[in-house]
Design an enzyme around this catalytic site. Structure first.
Site, PDB file in Angstrom:
ATOM      1  N   ASP A 278       0.866  -1.174   0.000  1.00  0.00           N
ATOM      2  CA  ASP A 278       0.000   0.000   0.000  1.00  0.00           C
ATOM      3  C   ASP A 278       0.907   1.230   0.000  1.00  0.00           C
ATOM      4  O   ASP A 278       1.735   1.390   0.891  1.00  0.00           O
ATOM      5  CB  ASP A 278      -0.857  -0.028   1.270  1.00  0.00           C
ATOM      6  CG  ASP A 278      -2.094   0.841   1.147  1.00  0.00           C
ATOM      7  OD1 ASP A 278      -2.976   0.738   2.011  1.00  0.00           O
ATOM      8  OD2 ASP A 278      -2.152   1.634   0.188  1.00  0.00           O
TER       9      ASP A 278
ATOM     10  N   ASP B  88      -2.925   2.487  -5.804  1.00  0.00           N
ATOM     11  CA  ASP B  88      -1.859   2.505  -4.804  1.00  0.00           C
ATOM     12  C   ASP B  88      -1.807   1.222  -3.994  1.00  0.00           C
ATOM     13  O   ASP B  88      -1.260   1.200  -2.910  1.00  0.00           O
ATOM     14  CB  ASP B  88      -2.084   3.690  -3.858  1.00  0.00           C
ATOM     15  CG  ASP B  88      -3.453   3.651  -3.205  1.00  0.00           C
ATOM     16  OD1 ASP B  88      -4.320   2.871  -3.670  1.00  0.00           O
ATOM     17  OD2 ASP B  88      -3.671   4.390  -2.235  1.00  0.00           O
ATOM     18  N   GLU B  89      -2.400   0.157  -4.485  1.00  0.00           N
ATOM     19  CA  GLU B  89      -2.595  -1.014  -3.654  1.00  0.00           C
ATOM     20  C   GLU B  89      -2.500  -2.276  -4.494  1.00  0.00           C
ATOM     21  O   GLU B  89      -3.089  -2.333  -5.572  1.00  0.00           O
ATOM     22  CB  GLU B  89      -4.019  -0.925  -3.100  1.00  0.00           C
ATOM     23  CG  GLU B  89      -4.174  -1.199  -1.638  1.00  0.00           C
ATOM     24  CD  GLU B  89      -5.647  -1.170  -1.259  1.00  0.00           C
ATOM     25  OE1 GLU B  89      -6.310  -0.148  -1.471  1.00  0.00           O
ATOM     26  OE2 GLU B  89      -6.115  -2.202  -0.776  1.00  0.00           O
TER      27      GLU B  89
END
Lengths: 343, 351
Positions: free
Chosen positions: B8, B102-103
């Protein structure tokens, strides 16, 4: 606004008229009729269409029955009673005429529409691009449309200069409707009345009105590159056929790949989990080979709008716009933006 | 044993902005639109100290921290940064499930030294993009996800299932993904306020309260039991947000404001997942439970809240509910296919 799903039928001394509108476009079509009693009524459009199609006789009589609030339709041995809609809600439709009225040849106008209409945007969130910029003056008629991914320009030389002229951004939808009506009407001339926020076309007695799109249409000239690296002449329909075939394998937004190498062009497409296709054709290309990607539909639209004649394909590099032009200088331009290829 | 890592990126949007504008470092930065109804997309860690968090109305965030620097979101830049990060991720492991800009979940199976590999990945991401990220490693997605969140920023937490149970025993059930605020509130009414308590609740009690499917699932989650399967291709066909009102609403202006908000929330999620759809729909339920949906397809796929909001409002105005409304929702469907987003790659004229 229930009345808008209705069609207004108006009977007056000279005959009858059908009117329909969606508030953006209005259409009035005259009908031959023998009128006993004048009057105006609004009927549900879809139902009226279905009923009219199904009528057994060649003629029908329409009679408004105010007490019952319906219209009696009798044709042959069939009788219908169709409940009327509120007439007061039906807006008046613009009349042709006014200060700026221009007569244009119908065939040239419709052909010009058909060459550019596909490039108009359908994204209602950018209203300006949903229109076609129509300019008519002297012996030149020009239409421009773009959805920001491609841009079409068609300049049509008219046989005789126009008296008067106009420039207006007309909803593409209205012009496509006009093209249909006009082709059916088989009239020679189209009368265009232009007002500040409205345009009214009359062709063969039918009257199509539309609001105009406000705002500044993009200046297309400054989007056209000054110079190109490659200029390739394509014989009529040759690339179009290849592109149509290869597009079958460019699904789910996959790009069509055009790989140019010395003396040849290879068109290919690939869709994961579906398959791929590739075809090579000879082409007078020279220079360093390169590959450029296009949306297959956009490329096909451009090639097909060329109208069967020879085309010139002009390119700069894989990330710069390409240009398709009619080779005979007949005034057709199609600027197309590439798709970035992730090699 | 299966091993899953969850990566993350820390305060992703805000961090990308800080990379581009180093002069903002150390300042409270809020990434947000500027409209009257804008919400915070991300806040830098400095801003979070003021109690500012994602999805908070921007106006409120500004009240909490008037000196915060407001930066307009630039999704093109975020996509580019995301692609750079994900390219490094894919170089480190073969099987990756990207769940947002973002993950991502990474399958560590087969790696000789998974922890070392993940530490190296963190370093590579930092070197290449200047972005920090947090890593959680566990036997399944659930543990990995909660672990990556446990020590943000720059967290690196490795837990077995048992360790996860012990470490988060006293946390509220809402800590675990998949246990939402409504479930948390209902659990609270049952007197269940911690993951330990939830894990220890007899399944029968949960089945009685939450049904035969959801009840046992809650307990599985509370015990950090979950899947280690990665979905390599996501197939969700639509994404929606809806809300049922406490009291029916007849006021058109209020309904429009709520619909705009929902569109904003929905688009924020779509943007985080880097998804864009072409079909926008609204759902309206009237006080007599008449439920209608109205949909419109637009030319280009979008996750722009202004575009989705405008189409949704247009649909609502056209439908013009004749009775008070009890539920309102917005949906985006017809997503562009695959990772090769044509919207990114289809170049446009500068109009």
């Amino acid at each position: 606004m229930q009345a808008l799903s209705g069609v207004q039928l108006s009977a007056h001394a000279g005959g009858a008229e059908l009117r329909a509108t969606d508030m953006e476009i209005g259409l009035r079509v005259p009908l031959e009729a023998e009128v006993d009693r004048e009057g105006t009524v609004v009927l549900p459009a879809r139902l009226l269409l279905d009923v009219a199609r199904s009528l057994p006789g060649a003629q029908a009589t329409f009679e408004l029955r105010p007490a019952e609030q319906d219209v009696e339709v009798v044709s042959g041995s069939a009788t219908f009673h169709i409940r009327t809609l509120r007439s007061e809600d039906f807006p008046p439709l613009p009349e042709p005429g006014g200060e700026n009225v221009v007569e244009v040849p119908a065939t040239a106008f419709v052909e010009t529409i058909n060459r550019v209409a596909r490039s108009a945007s359908r994204d209602e969130t950018r209203p300006i691009l949903t229109g076609i910029l129509v300019s008519a003056s002297g012996d030149e008629l020009r239409m421009v449309a773009t959805d920001s991914y491609r841009l079409s320009v068609k300049e049509t030389r008219l046989e005789a200069p126009l008296e008067g002229g106009f420039e207006a951004n007309v909803p593409a939808r209205a012009l496509q409707e006009l093209a249909r009506i006009s082709q059916a009407a088989e009239a020679d001339t189209l009368t265009v009345s232009v007002r500040s926020n409205q345009i009214v076309f009359e062709v063969g007695g039918d009257v199509l009105s539309s609001r105009l799109i406000e705002g500044q249409f993009p200046n297309y000239r400054q989007l056209l590159p000054d110079a190109f690296e490659h200029e390739l002449t394509l014989t009529s329909g040759e690339l179009t056929e290849v592109v149509r075939r290869m597009s079958l394998m460019a699904q789910k937004n996959a790009p069509l790949r055009l790989h140019f190498a010395e003396g040849e062009l290879t068109v290919s497409a690939q869709t994961p989990d579906v398959g791929e296709a590739r075809e090579t054709m000879p082409l007078a290309f020279s220079g360093e080979s390169f590959e450029i990607g296009f949306n297959p539909e956009f490329l096909r639209d451009g090639l097909e709008s060329g109208d069967g004649g020879d085309l010139v394909l002009k390119l700069i590099s894989p990330l710069r716009p390409g240009l398709i032009e009619s080779a005979d200088g007949s005034g057709f331009l199609y600027l197309i933006m590439p798709i970035r290829l992730n090699v | 044993m299966a091993a899953i890592a969850h990566l993350d990126v820390d305060a992703f949007y805000a961090s990308v902005e800080l990379q581009r504008r180093p002069q903002l470092r150390g300042l409270p930065v809020i990434v947000s639109g500027s409209g009257p109804r804008a919400v915070v997309t991300t806040a830098s860690y400095e801003a979070r100290r003021f109690g500012i968090g994602s999805a908070m109305p921007t106006a409120r965030a500004r009240r909490l921290c008037p000196e915060a620097v407001l930066v307009a979101p630039d999704f093109a830049a975020y996509r580019e940064a995301s692609q750079a990060v994900m390219a490094l991720v894919r170089r480190a492991v073969q099987r990756v499930e990207v769940v947002g800009l973002d993950e991502a979940y990474l399958d560590l199976e087969g790696l000789v030294a998974p922890r070392a590999a993940m530490r190296r990945l963190v370093g590579d991401v930092r070197a290449a993009t200047g972005l920090d990220c947090s890593i959680g490693i566990g036997p399944n997605r659930l543990v990995a996800k909660v672990a990556s969140d446990a020590e943000k920023p720059r967290g690196f937490v490795v837990l077995t299932r048992e360790q996860a149970c012990a470490r988060f025993a006293e946390h509220a059930p809402g800590l675990v993904p998949g246990i939402g605020p409504k479930t948390v509130a209902r659990l609270q009414r049952l007197g269940i306020t911690t993951l330990r308590a939830l894990a220890a609740t007899p399944v029968d009690t949960l089945v009685a309260a939450f049904g035969a499917r959801h009840g046992p699932e809650l307990q599985r989650r509370a015990s950090f039991r979950g899947s280690a399967e990665l979905t390599l291709v996501r197939t969700a066909v639509s994404e929606s947000r809806e809300t049922t009102f406490d009291a029916d609403i007849a006021d058109a202006a209020r309904l429009e404001a709520i619909l705009s908000d929902l569109a904003g929330q929905l688009c924020e999620r779509l943007a985080r997942q880097d998804r864009r759809g072409r079909n926008v729909a609204i759902k309206v339920r009237l006080d007599d439970f008449t439920t209608v949906t109205r949909a419109r397809t637009i030319a280009a796929a979008t996750n722009d809240p202004a575009v989705v909001g405008e189409v949704a409002l247009g649909l609502l105005r056209e439908y013009a509910p004749a009775r008070p409304v009890r539920l309102l929702g917005v949906r985006v469907a017809a997503f562009e296919a695959g990772a090769a987003q044509p919207d990114d790659d289809q170049l446009a004229l500068p109009l």
